[in-house]
Structures are given as C-alpha cells and as structure tokens.
Design an enzyme around this catalytic site. Structure first.
Site, PDB file in Angstrom:
ATOM      1  N   SER A  40       4.474  -3.169  -2.748  1.00  0.00           N
ATOM      2  CA  SER A  40       4.346  -3.260  -1.302  1.00  0.00           C
ATOM      3  C   SER A  40       3.111  -3.731  -0.883  1.00  0.00           C
ATOM      4  CB  SER A  40       4.406  -1.803  -0.939  1.00  0.00           C
ATOM      5  OG  SER A  40       3.387  -1.220  -1.338  1.00  0.00           O
ATOM      6  N   LYS A  83      -2.053   1.084   1.221  1.00  0.00           N
ATOM      7  CA  LYS A  83      -1.578   0.490   2.479  1.00  0.00           C
ATOM      8  C   LYS A  83      -2.913  -0.059   3.113  1.00  0.00           C
ATOM      9  CE  LYS A  83       2.638   1.779   1.919  1.00  0.00           C
ATOM     10  NZ  LYS A  83       3.482   0.870   0.880  1.00  0.00           N
TER      11      LYS A  83
END
Lengths: 203, 177
Positions: A40, A83
């Site tokens: 990701s 993230k």
C-alpha cells in the site's frame, strides 16, 4: 555457598529488570525498527523495507501533513498500518478514488487524522474506513533502509488534492554505506518483526 | 580536602546510578502494570465522585489485564479521548464488537458495533461525553481497566463489572424493547 548463589541470582534478576525497563522506555519514547509488508505504500516503502519510527513527535503532537506514520488499525488493535497523513483535524479532504469523475469531499473531525497509502489503487485506508483518531498513531517514520541504502524520507510539501508522491532520496549512501548502520538494522530485525505489517491491501 | 572531593564524587555516582534505575522502572510499571489516576468530572456519578464538587476519587488502573485488549461488558475502562488525544476519559463498557445496542440520543436508534470497536457510556446520562455523542470507539484507544478505588479510604473497594439495568446488548428477538 548457598548465599553466594542466591546473591548472584538476585543480582542477575535485578540487572534483567533494569535493562528490560530501559529497553521498554527506549522503544516507547524514542523509537523502534519496523518491517513493513504489503503494497500500500509503494513506491515510497516497498515490501519488506525496514523503517525506523520515532515516538517523540507523536507524544508532543508534532505530526504534520505529509508525514508517514505507523498507526494501530482501527479494526484490529494488534495490527499496525503504515500510511501517509493527508489531512489533520478541520481539513477538507477528497474521499473519492482518483479515477472518479465526481469528486466528493469531507471534513476531518476534531482529534482525527486522514490517512492514505501512496499506492492509491491498492490501499485500504481512510477512503474506506474514514478518519482515524489521533491517539491511534504510534510513531512517525523518519528513516528507511532497503538494500543497504539509507534514505531520508522527506516530508511531502504539497499534499492535498493533487497528492504527489515525492520521496527525495538524498544520496546519503556515499556517506553511510560504509558505516555499520545497515548491519545494525539487519540484526535488529528480530525485535522489529513483532510490530510489523502494513495493512494488507485488498484491491 | 581530597577526601571530601572523592566523597562528593561517590555521592554523585550513587545518585546517577539510582536515577537510571528508578526512572525507567517507574515508567515501565506505570506503562505496563498499573497506573493511578484522579477522576474528574461528574460523568460517572453516582459510582465515582458521588459528592461532586471538589472531592475527587483516585482509582487504580490495571494496564496488565488489558494488554491483549480484552474487556468485559460492565467494566470501567479508561480510554484515550477520540476528540482530544491529550485527554483520557473514564467510562463503562456497554457493548462489545458485534453487539446490537439501543442508543441514548445517538443519530441512529439502534447500532451494531463494528469489529474492533466497543460502546462506552458514562453512568450519569446527559452529563457525559461518551459513545452517544461520538459513536463506537476503537479498541486500540483502550488505556486501562479501573480495578480499585483507592481514595477516599472510606470507599476503598474492588470494582466489579456491573451493567446498568436495561443497558445490555439486545437479542435479535426482543428488539422491540
């Protein structure tokens, strides 16, 4: 004889407790090494990169837009996600996929942050589960090491709707490739694997 | 004179080594095992702070028992506030993940609690900022479980999990309630 053995045992236990406590304080308030897995955050952080996350900026509330953070997953507290912070409280963020024609926007509520992976096509992040509380953040990623190249991850200046991925690899390798730092990282791998995992992205 | 200087150095060394033992051990115990906290505000009346006013209860928070994020319904827990990361709030767990809950003034009348979340409420309805205003709370924000009241001494007791009447999770058949 018996007394000496007892004294030695007690001394050993005391040193174990002391160094265990010092290690806990270091991991909790200074930082720790984490192995990231999952796609990701590509291309900034690829699978099995080792990153160093520092804790002080979270305790001092110094997390800013563009920082890469490691946070507890809101649906499984034993799992960590890695993230990039796109919006802080009060910011207006874009919630739709990059290919959508109609963009939808929302405001980040008080005490929350908006996290997105750099690999927007293949990342489960705030676009699917909404903003997450600030207190779930565990640390800010400040160094990464992959294949013996140490690069500093720089704060992305222009985040927002455009969301450019800008990783500036300052070529520190000519300074640091000869240093024993990378060996240190590799040997600390064992400690770090307990707190790894980026969110396994489901397409 | 030289003796005095060496004695001073010995004291300094003893102080530094004691400091390096005491501070990490204290921090670790507070982070991992037990934490003592003062309860402020009226949100848990009448169980905590029954008098209100300037009297503040002191509770012992057990942090070791929540290391795997396991709590029961009815436990009193302290949670990092989702609205303000600097603040901790102390509330009672009403529902765990997967439960159906009848809410008191939330935007939906009935709520199914999502995975990895729980529903917390203060005992003093209407005077408490809890899940009825910000919704289910992620279990990752859990800080500790209140296990004892340690001050005032007259109310020294162990805290047992207890749900307020009519606040348990709803079974699917008696959803009319």
């Amino acid at each position: 004889m018996f007394r000496r053995v007892l004294g030695k045992t007690l001394g050993f236990v005391g040193y174990t407790v002391q160094y265990g406590c010092i290690a806990h304080c270091a991991f909790e308030y200074i930082g720790e090494f984490v192995v990231c897995s999952g796609p990701s955050m590509e291309p900034t952080i690829v699978n099995h990169d080792i990153v160093f996350s520092e804790r002080m900026s979270r305790h001092l509330c110094k997390i800013e837009k563009g920082d890469i953070v490691i946070a507890k997953s809101p649906f499984d507290p034993n799992m960590n996600i890695c993230k990039r912070v796109i919006g802080l409280e009060g910011d207006k963020v874009c919630t739709s996929a990059p290919s959508d024609v109609f963009k939808s926007h929302t405001y980040v509520p008080k005490g929350h942050v908006w996290l997105e992976g750099d690999n927007l096509r293949n990342s489960t992040d705030s676009r699917s589960y909404g903003p997450i509380p600030y207190a779930l953040i565990r640390g800010r990623v400040c160094l990464k090491s992959s294949m013996a190249i140490l690069s500093t991850i720089q704060r992305c200046e222009s985040v927002g709707s455009s969301k450019q991925v800008c990783l500036i690899d300052q070529s520190l390798d000519n300074i640091l490739s000869s240093s024993p730092f990378c060996c240190v990282v590799m040997s600390l791998d064992v400690i770090a694997t307990t707190t790894l995992e980026t969110a396994l992205a489901s397409a | 004179m030289a003796q005095q200087a060496s004695a001073g150095r010995r004291y300094l060394r003893a102080f530094v080594s004691g400091f390096f033992v005491a501070v990490p051990v204290t921090v670790t115990v507070l982070d991992r095992f037990a934490y003592v906290a003062r309860v402020e505000g009226a949100s848990m009346q009448p169980f905590l702070n029954p008098e209100g006013g300037s009297e503040c209860d002191v509770v012992l928070l057990n942090r070791w028992s929540v290391r795997n994020y396991q709590v029961q319904r009815g436990d009193i827990v302290s949670v990092m506030s989702p609205r303000n990361p600097q603040q901790k709030i102390i509330k009672r767990v009403i529902g765990l993940e997967g439960d159906f809950i009848r809410t008191l003034g939330y935007k939906n009348r009935y709520v199914r609690i999502p995975d990895g979340h729980f529903w917390i409420e203060g005992d003093h309805h209407g005077h408490s900022l809890d899940s009825n205003s910000f919704g289910p709370v992620s279990v990752g924000l859990l800080h500790g479980r209140a296990s004892h009241i340690i001050w005032p001494p007259s109310r020294w007791q162990q805290i047992k999990p207890s749900l307020p009447p009519n606040r348990g999770p709803l079974d699917t058949e008696e959803e009319e309630g």
